[in-house]
Design an enzyme around this catalytic site. Sequence first.
Site, mmCIF file in Angstrom:
data_model
loop_
_atom_site.group_PDB
_atom_site.id
_atom_site.type_symbol
_atom_site.label_atom_id
_atom_site.label_comp_id
_atom_site.label_asym_id
_atom_site.label_seq_id
_atom_site.Cartn_x
_atom_site.Cartn_y
_atom_site.Cartn_z
ATOM 1 N N ARG A 1 32.404 68.817 1.746
ATOM 2 C CA ARG A 1 31.856 69.171 0.433
ATOM 3 C C ARG A 1 32.047 68.045 -0.587
ATOM 4 N NH1 ARG A 1 31.015 74.700 -0.065
ATOM 5 N NH2 ARG A 1 30.519 75.562 1.963
ATOM 6 N N HIS B 1 36.900 73.194 3.096
ATOM 7 C CA HIS B 1 37.507 72.815 1.813
ATOM 8 C C HIS B 1 38.996 72.541 2.076
ATOM 9 C CE1 HIS B 1 34.500 75.057 -1.046
ATOM 10 N NE2 HIS B 1 34.360 73.751 -1.223
ATOM 11 N N CYS C 1 40.852 80.475 -3.264
ATOM 12 C CA CYS C 1 39.451 80.234 -3.660
ATOM 13 C C CYS C 1 39.095 81.011 -4.926
ATOM 14 C CB CYS C 1 38.489 80.663 -2.555
ATOM 15 S SG CYS C 1 38.680 79.797 -1.009
HETATM 16 N N1 ARG Z 1 31.022 80.720 0.235
HETATM 17 C C1 ARG Z 1 31.736 79.744 -0.544
HETATM 18 C C2 ARG Z 1 31.282 78.354 -0.159
HETATM 19 O O1 ARG Z 1 31.056 78.132 1.012
HETATM 20 C C3 ARG Z 1 33.210 79.894 -0.333
HETATM 21 C C4 ARG Z 1 34.008 79.000 -1.224
HETATM 22 C C5 ARG Z 1 35.477 79.106 -0.986
HETATM 23 N N2 ARG Z 1 36.201 78.416 -1.978
HETATM 24 C C6 ARG Z 1 37.239 77.606 -1.735
HETATM 25 N N3 ARG Z 1 37.897 77.135 -2.730
HETATM 26 N N4 ARG Z 1 37.587 77.280 -0.508
HETATM 27 O O2 ARG Z 1 31.140 77.482 -0.971
#
Ligand code: ARG
Length: 265
Positions: free
Chosen positions: A135, A164, A258
């Site tokens: 990401r 993440h 999250c």
């Molecule tokens: N569905 C979200 C995504 O894929 C989940 C985000 C989870 N957030 C995190 N801080 N790991 O972006």
Amino acid sequence: MTAKRRYLMCRPTHFAVTYRINPWMDPTAPYDNALAVRQWANLRQAFLDLGHTVEEIDPLPGLPDMVFAANGGTIVDGRALGVQFRDAERADEAPAYAAWFRESGFEVEMPKHDNEGEGDILLAGDVLLAGTGFRTSHASHAETQEFLRRPVITLQLVDPAYYHLDTALCVLDETNIAYLPSAFSPGSQAVLRQLFPNAIIATSEDAAVLGLNAVSDGHNVVLPVQAEHLTEALRKAGYNPIGVDVSELRKAGGGPKCCTLEVRA
Ligand code: ARG
């Protein structure tokens, strides 16, 4: 170390799994919005019971992942770095969180490169641990260091399930972390061993229930109740693990951390 914390959360009023941007999400599988809201309310209450402050940002319709407030920014020393999402589905969350930061009196800068906030950037003592690979772009680590004025340590994520940093690593206190080694490249594993020789090593079972997606205040660690090995390991190391069930939010690939952005004024 266990000073009271200030958290920003977003009620999952519009939570849904309607697209797939990580391997946990299955838009064809059933989910229960009402249960997600109840589980989220219990998480919020766990923070309040610990004496922490929880502020809320208004959830916006059409943004089913907005509940994951950790992705809204990174706030250190009263300076708020906004976010830029990799995926178009989440793009409109970025200005909403930035507006909240501005209204709350923070100096805000928006990144020029993909940056998913505390999902990938975690303050550990005096340094920022920054994930990349899925990401947050590597290029964003430099602008993060420049704006937040803390040394940034780049960590390479290699397992798509732990897309993440906060799904693979939890900051426990100023000097220690818990993490899943196999989620990191060999070089990043070596860096983590050097920086945190006493780290708690999570099992693949812990990680598979997003056990590492935990929120620590330096002593109390709020984590998914399903992470049994990690809970025991934390207890043995002198922490106070507090189990919460956010299984419904896990269907979107998220856990307690999250849902929680730390506001460091
Ligand atoms: N569905 C979200 C995504 O894929 C989940 C985000 C989870 N957030 C995190 N801080 N790991 O972006």
